[in-house]
Design a protein around this motif. Structure first.
Motif, PDB file in Angstrom:
ATOM      1  N   THR A   1     -16.422  12.974 -26.375  1.00 42.81           N
ATOM      2  CA  THR A   1     -17.036  14.088 -25.627  1.00 42.81           C
ATOM      3  C   THR A   1     -18.475  14.319 -26.105  1.00 42.81           C
ATOM      4  OG1 THR A   1     -16.059  15.657 -27.193  1.00 42.81           O
ATOM      5  CG2 THR A   1     -14.878  15.325 -25.115  1.00 42.81           C
ATOM      6  N   ALA A   2     -18.733  14.005 -27.383  1.00 41.80           N
ATOM      7  CA  ALA A   2     -20.088  14.206 -27.922  1.00 41.80           C
ATOM      8  C   ALA A   2     -21.041  13.126 -27.405  1.00 41.80           C
ATOM      9  CB  ALA A   2     -20.038  14.193 -29.452  1.00 41.80           C
ATOM     10  N   ILE A   3     -20.576  11.874 -27.409  1.00 43.30           N
ATOM     11  CA  ILE A   3     -21.440  10.764 -26.967  1.00 43.30           C
ATOM     12  C   ILE A   3     -21.775  10.903 -25.477  1.00 43.30           C
ATOM     13  CG2 ILE A   3     -21.456   8.252 -26.543  1.00 43.30           C
ATOM     14  CD1 ILE A   3     -19.677   8.125 -29.202  1.00 43.30           C
ATOM     15  N   HIS A   4     -20.756  11.246 -24.671  1.00 44.10           N
ATOM     16  CA  HIS A   4     -20.974  11.324 -23.217  1.00 44.10           C
ATOM     17  C   HIS A   4     -21.377  12.730 -22.770  1.00 44.10           C
ATOM     18  CE1 HIS A   4     -19.537   7.246 -22.949  1.00 44.10           C
ATOM     19  NE2 HIS A   4     -18.445   7.584 -23.625  1.00 44.10           N
ATOM     20  N   GLN A   5     -21.407  13.686 -23.723  1.00 41.16           N
ATOM     21  CA  GLN A   5     -21.757  15.086 -23.404  1.00 41.16           C
ATOM     22  C   GLN A   5     -20.937  15.592 -22.215  1.00 41.16           C
ATOM     23  OE1 GLN A   5     -24.047  17.456 -25.105  1.00 41.16           O
ATOM     24  NE2 GLN A   5     -23.205  16.008 -26.583  1.00 41.16           N
ATOM     25  N   ILE A   6     -19.623  15.552 -22.416  1.00 39.59           N
ATOM     26  CA  ILE A   6     -18.701  15.991 -21.364  1.00 39.59           C
ATOM     27  C   ILE A   6     -17.728  17.032 -21.919  1.00 39.59           C
ATOM     28  CG2 ILE A   6     -18.786  13.871 -19.974  1.00 39.59           C
ATOM     29  CD1 ILE A   6     -16.289  12.891 -21.457  1.00 39.59           C
TER      30      ILE A   6
ATOM     31  N   ILE B   1     -23.826  17.867 -31.385  1.00 40.78           N
ATOM     32  CA  ILE B   1     -24.778  16.847 -30.923  1.00 40.78           C
ATOM     33  C   ILE B   1     -25.766  17.465 -29.927  1.00 40.78           C
ATOM     34  CG2 ILE B   1     -24.976  14.669 -29.611  1.00 40.78           C
ATOM     35  CD1 ILE B   1     -23.981  14.343 -32.552  1.00 40.78           C
ATOM     36  N   PHE B   2     -25.260  18.331 -29.067  1.00 40.52           N
ATOM     37  CA  PHE B   2     -26.134  18.977 -28.073  1.00 40.52           C
ATOM     38  C   PHE B   2     -27.246  19.768 -28.768  1.00 40.52           C
ATOM     39  CE2 PHE B   2     -27.300  22.474 -25.233  1.00 40.52           C
ATOM     40  CZ  PHE B   2     -27.600  21.776 -24.072  1.00 40.52           C
ATOM     41  N   TYR B   3     -26.874  20.497 -29.829  1.00 39.76           N
ATOM     42  CA  TYR B   3     -27.856  21.345 -30.533  1.00 39.76           C
ATOM     43  C   TYR B   3     -28.542  20.634 -31.711  1.00 39.76           C
ATOM     44  CZ  TYR B   3     -26.219  25.312 -27.796  1.00 39.76           C
ATOM     45  OH  TYR B   3     -25.914  26.167 -26.757  1.00 39.76           O
ATOM     46  N   HIS B   4     -28.360  19.308 -31.805  1.00 38.90           N
ATOM     47  CA  HIS B   4     -28.975  18.510 -32.877  1.00 38.90           C
ATOM     48  C   HIS B   4     -28.587  19.012 -34.271  1.00 38.90           C
ATOM     49  CE1 HIS B   4     -32.373  16.472 -30.368  1.00 38.90           C
ATOM     50  NE2 HIS B   4     -31.225  16.526 -29.714  1.00 38.90           N
ATOM     51  N   ARG B   5     -27.289  19.355 -34.434  1.00 38.64           N
ATOM     52  CA  ARG B   5     -26.787  19.741 -35.758  1.00 38.64           C
ATOM     53  C   ARG B   5     -25.948  18.580 -36.276  1.00 38.64           C
ATOM     54  NH1 ARG B   5     -24.782  25.233 -33.230  1.00 38.64           N
ATOM     55  NH2 ARG B   5     -22.953  23.962 -32.792  1.00 38.64           N
ATOM     56  N   THR B   6     -26.017  18.349 -37.589  1.00 43.80           N
ATOM     57  CA  THR B   6     -25.198  17.275 -38.169  1.00 43.80           C
ATOM     58  C   THR B   6     -23.729  17.563 -37.876  1.00 43.80           C
ATOM     59  OG1 THR B   6     -26.812  17.013 -39.891  1.00 43.80           O
ATOM     60  CG2 THR B   6     -24.656  16.059 -40.314  1.00 43.80           C
ATOM     61  N   SER B   7     -23.044  16.574 -37.328  1.00 44.86           N
ATOM     62  CA  SER B   7     -21.641  16.793 -36.928  1.00 44.86           C
ATOM     63  C   SER B   7     -20.692  16.567 -38.116  1.00 44.86           C
ATOM     64  CB  SER B   7     -21.283  15.819 -35.809  1.00 44.86           C
ATOM     65  OG  SER B   7     -21.130  14.521 -36.367  1.00 44.86           O
TER      66      SER B   7
ATOM     67  N   LYS C   1     -11.621  22.916 -19.992  1.00 47.44           N
ATOM     68  CA  LYS C   1     -12.963  23.453 -19.696  1.00 47.44           C
ATOM     69  C   LYS C   1     -13.819  23.597 -20.961  1.00 47.44           C
ATOM     70  CE  LYS C   1     -11.876  25.902 -15.487  1.00 47.44           C
ATOM     71  NZ  LYS C   1     -11.085  27.042 -15.053  1.00 47.44           N
ATOM     72  N   ASN C   2     -13.211  23.370 -22.118  1.00 45.72           N
ATOM     73  CA  ASN C   2     -13.927  23.594 -23.386  1.00 45.72           C
ATOM     74  C   ASN C   2     -14.845  22.430 -23.740  1.00 45.72           C
ATOM     75  OD1 ASN C   2     -12.183  25.701 -23.392  1.00 45.72           O
ATOM     76  ND2 ASN C   2     -11.300  25.294 -25.409  1.00 45.72           N
ATOM     77  N   HIS C   3     -15.862  22.759 -24.551  1.00 43.65           N
ATOM     78  CA  HIS C   3     -16.696  21.724 -25.159  1.00 43.65           C
ATOM     79  C   HIS C   3     -16.219  21.578 -26.596  1.00 43.65           C
ATOM     80  CE1 HIS C   3     -19.581  21.283 -21.926  1.00 43.65           C
ATOM     81  NE2 HIS C   3     -19.540  22.593 -21.761  1.00 43.65           N
TER      82      HIS C   3
END
Ligand SMILES: NC(=O)c1ccc[n+]([C@@H]2O[C@H](COP(=O)([O-])OP(=O)(O)OC[C@H]3O[C@@H](n4cnc5c(N)ncnc54)[C@H](OP(=O)(O)O)[C@@H]3O)[C@@H](O)[C@H]2O)c1
Length: 296
Positions: free
Chosen positions: A186-191, A250-256, A241-243
Motif C-alpha cells: 500500500t505504501a509503494i503504490h500509495q493505495i 511514505i506519503f509524508y516522507h517519514r522514515t517507515s 477505506k483505511n490507509h
C-alpha cells in the motif's frame, strides 16, 4: 498505578487518556519538553497531563512505550537513569525486533510486549480521533515480565478488550504477517488497504504471504498458508477505506517501520535459510523511496 507514557502520539495519547480516566496517575514523556500536554479524544473533555516530570518518572510503576519501533531504544535510553529496577517497561508498537535490544539496556526491569488493533488518528498535537475500536494483547518477554499478568486487568479496565497471552510472540508474528502483506504494497503504490483486492496485486500478495508463512512455521508458529491468506484478506476488507501507517509514512516522507516489519521477517528468513524474494523486493523498494528523499 504511577504510569509514564513515553511517546504520546496517536496510540500513546489514547492510552494516557484512558488510563488517566480510569484513575491512574499518568504523566507523559514526549519529544518536546513543555511542562504539560493536553489530550482530547474525539469530542470528549480535554485533559492536561504533566510532561517530562522527573519525580513522576522516578516513581513510575509502569513505563508505557508507544513510540514507533525505530525510536524505541533511543527514546528509552535517556530515561534509564531515572527508572527504578521494578518499573515495568511495556512496549506497544507494530513490528518486531525491539525487545532484545531493549532488554539489554534495561537493568533487570520486567519487560512486557503488547500489540493492539485500535485505530487512532492524530488530528493535531492535542486532538486524537479514536477511529476504530480494537483489542490489545500483552505478554511477558523476560522472566519478570511473565509475572505481570495483573496488567491485563489494569489495562482492560481502562481500554477494553485486553487479554494476557502467555505466547505473545505468536500474537506478534500474526500481526507482523498482516503488516508484511499490507503495509509495503500500500505504501509503494500509495493505495488504500481495500485496493489490494484488485487482481493487479493478488499474485504478488500471495507470494508475500507464502514466504511469511514458511518463516513463521520455521519459527515454530503454527499456521497454514490458507489461514494466513484468509486473515490477511479479512483485514483488507475490514479496513478497506483505511490507509496503512506505512502508506502514511511514505506519503509524508517519514522514515517507515519497514526495518521492523519486512526487515525483521527477512532477518528470520535468512536465519532459517528460507528464500523470501518477494518480501526482499518490497523491502528494497521502500528503502529506495526513503533514500531518494535524503539524496534530493
Ligand atoms: N495509530 C494507530 O492507529 C496504530 C494502531 C496500531 C498500532 N500502531 C502502532 O503504534 C505505534 C505508534 O503509532 P502512532 O500512530 O501512535 O505513531 P505517532 O502518532 O507518530 O506516535 C509516536 C510518538 O512518539 C513520539 N516520539 C518519537 N521519538 C520520541 C522520543 N525520542 N521521545 C519521546 N517521544 C518520541 C513522536 O513524537 P513526534 O510527534 O515529535 O515525532 C510521536 O508523538 C507504531 O508502531 C504504530 O505502527 C498504531
Amino acid at each position: 498505578m504511577n504510569i509514564v507514557v513515553l511517546g504520546p502520539g496517536a496510540i500513546g495519547s489514547l492510552w494516557a487518556h484512558s488510563l488517566h480516566c480510569a484513575g491512574h496517575s499518568v504523566s507523559l514523556w514526549s519529544r518536546s519538553d513543555g511542562h504539560t500536554h493536553t489530550i482530547q479524544v474525539d469530542d470528549g473533555r480535554a485533559i492536561v497531563l504533566a510532561n517530562h516530570d522527573t519525580p513522576a518518572l522516578e516513581q513510575a510503576d509502569l513505563l508505557l512505550v508507544t513510540v514507533k519501533a525505530p525510536q524505541v531504544t533511543q527514546a528509552i535510553q535517556p530515561l534509564l537513569k531515572h527508572l527504578h529496577s521494578e518499573c515495568i517497561v511495556l512496549l506497544m508498537h507494530n513490528g518486531m525486533g525491539t525487545a532484545e535490544p531493549t532488554s539489554k539496556i534495561l537493568t533487570g526491569n520486567p519487560l512486557v510486549l503488547a500489540t493492539t488493533t485500535h485505530g487512532v488518528y492524530r488530528q493535531s498535537d492535542s486532538l486524537i480521533l479514536h477511529t476504530g475500536l480494537g483489542t490489545t494483547q500483552l505478554g511477558g518477554y523476560n522472566a519478570k515480565g511473565k509475572q505481570c499478568q495483573f496488567l491485563e486487568d489494569v489495562l482492560h479496565h481502562a481500554l477494553p478488550n485486553v487479554s494476557w497471552n502467555p505466547n505473545i510472540q505468536e500474537a506478534l508474528w500474526h500481526k507482523l504477517a498482516i503488516n508484511c502483506a499490507i503495509n509495503p504494497m500500500t505504501a509503494i503504490h500509495q493505495i488504500t488497504n481495500g485496493e489490494l483486492n484488485s487482481n493487479n496485486y493478488s499474485k504478488e500478495l500471495d507470494r508475500v504471504i507464502n514466504e511469511v508463512s514458511q518463516v513463521m512455521n520455521a519459527e515454530g508458529i503454527t499456521t497454514s498458508l490458507a489461514t494466513l491468506k484468509e486473515t490477511v484478506y479479512k483485514v483488507i476488507n475490514a479496513t478497506a477505506k483505511n490507509h496503512s501507517s506505512m502508506q502514511q509514512d511514505i506519503f509524508y516522507h517519514r522514515t517507515s517501520e519497514i526495518d521492523f516489519i519486512t526487515g525483521y521477517l527477512l532477518e528470520r528468513a535468512k536465519a532459517h535459510n528460507i528464500a523470501a524474494p518477494s518480501n526482499a523486493a518490497l523491502y528494497e523498494q521502500i528503502k529506495r523511496i526513503e533514500q531518494s528523499w535524503k539524496s534530493s
